[in-house]
Scaffold this motif. Sequence first.
Motif, short mmCIF file in Angstrom:
data_model
loop_
_atom_site.label_atom_id
_atom_site.label_comp_id
_atom_site.label_asym_id
_atom_site.label_seq_id
_atom_site.Cartn_x
_atom_site.Cartn_y
_atom_site.Cartn_z
N ALA A 74 30.12 28.55 -1.46
CA ALA A 74 29.97 29.75 -1.98
C ALA A 74 29.74 29.82 -3.47
O ALA A 74 30.47 28.85 -4.02
CB ALA A 74 31.26 30.87 -1.34
N PRO A 75 29.21 30.61 -4.00
CA PRO A 75 28.91 30.81 -5.53
C PRO A 75 30.12 30.94 -5.85
O PRO A 75 31.13 31.65 -5.59
CB PRO A 75 28.14 32.16 -5.80
CG PRO A 75 27.14 32.43 -4.54
CD PRO A 75 28.39 31.74 -3.42
N TRP A 76 30.59 30.36 -7.22
CA TRP A 76 31.83 30.28 -7.93
C TRP A 76 31.91 30.83 -9.42
O TRP A 76 33.06 31.27 -9.82
CB TRP A 76 32.47 29.17 -7.80
CG TRP A 76 31.93 27.94 -8.64
CD1 TRP A 76 30.98 27.31 -8.19
CD2 TRP A 76 32.27 27.51 -9.89
NE1 TRP A 76 30.40 26.53 -9.21
CE2 TRP A 76 31.31 26.63 -10.24
CE3 TRP A 76 33.03 28.03 -10.75
CZ2 TRP A 76 31.24 26.00 -11.77
CZ3 TRP A 76 33.36 27.56 -12.18
CH2 TRP A 76 32.42 26.53 -12.50
N GLN A 77 30.89 30.70 -10.11
CA GLN A 77 30.93 30.64 -11.45
C GLN A 77 31.00 32.09 -11.86
O GLN A 77 31.95 32.58 -12.70
CB GLN A 77 29.60 30.27 -12.16
CG GLN A 77 29.69 28.68 -12.30
CD GLN A 77 28.09 28.35 -12.66
OE1 GLN A 77 27.11 28.67 -11.92
NE2 GLN A 77 28.30 27.04 -13.32
N GLY A 78 30.31 33.29 -11.17
CA GLY A 78 30.57 34.61 -11.36
C GLY A 78 31.82 35.09 -11.19
O GLY A 78 32.40 35.95 -12.07
N VAL A 79 32.47 34.56 -10.12
CA VAL A 79 33.80 35.20 -9.50
C VAL A 79 34.73 34.69 -10.57
O VAL A 79 35.62 35.27 -11.05
CB VAL A 79 34.09 34.50 -8.13
CG1 VAL A 79 35.41 34.75 -7.96
CG2 VAL A 79 33.20 34.80 -7.28
N ALA A 80 34.61 33.14 -11.07
CA ALA A 80 35.44 32.95 -12.07
C ALA A 80 35.56 33.47 -13.54
O ALA A 80 36.59 33.82 -13.89
CB ALA A 80 35.44 31.27 -12.24
N ALA A 81 34.19 33.67 -13.98
CA ALA A 81 34.10 34.48 -15.13
C ALA A 81 34.56 36.07 -15.16
O ALA A 81 35.03 36.39 -15.94
CB ALA A 81 32.54 34.38 -15.35
#
Length: 167
Positions: free
Chosen positions: A103-110
């Motif tokens: 799953a995409p993670w960068q946007g969630v973490a940001a």
Amino acid sequence: MPRTPPIFAPTLRGTFYRAIDPAFRSSAVAGSRAAGRYSRAHEPTLYLSATREGVAAAMVAHRSARASALEVAEVDVEAWGIVDLRDPRAAEAAGVDLANAAAPWQGVAAAGGAPTSWAVRDRLLRLGANGLIDPSRQRPGLWHLVLFRWNEEGAPAVRLRDAADPR
């Protein structure tokens, strides 16, 4: 009676690759300094690729967060206790949902959230894993080695190969 598939892959030995900022070459095997797919910012994690092509594929998703002049460092590795996420049976035996790993993670973490891939790390650590093999999402067939522990007692060993080291 069907046999349960092994959770851990056989011991990995060989040369792996890592993109580094030449200014930080001396700390190239200290692990990442920022959050990553399988690591919160405060969790040292060493991201390596099995090939130079794997490094290039991995860097596609990280171009904006990296120095412009990167070099590819060679790292000698001996690692065990690794869960191979390319093997759906091993992932299932470890209780890992591969969709959570991919799953995409960068946007969630940001945005201050916790990506589902961080829960994958947490699950594997509870099982005693030292790391995982992560299939490339950019280039199918390529893969990366992600270490949660290294260069401490009972953990995998890594060594940055000096540019002058013979093959």
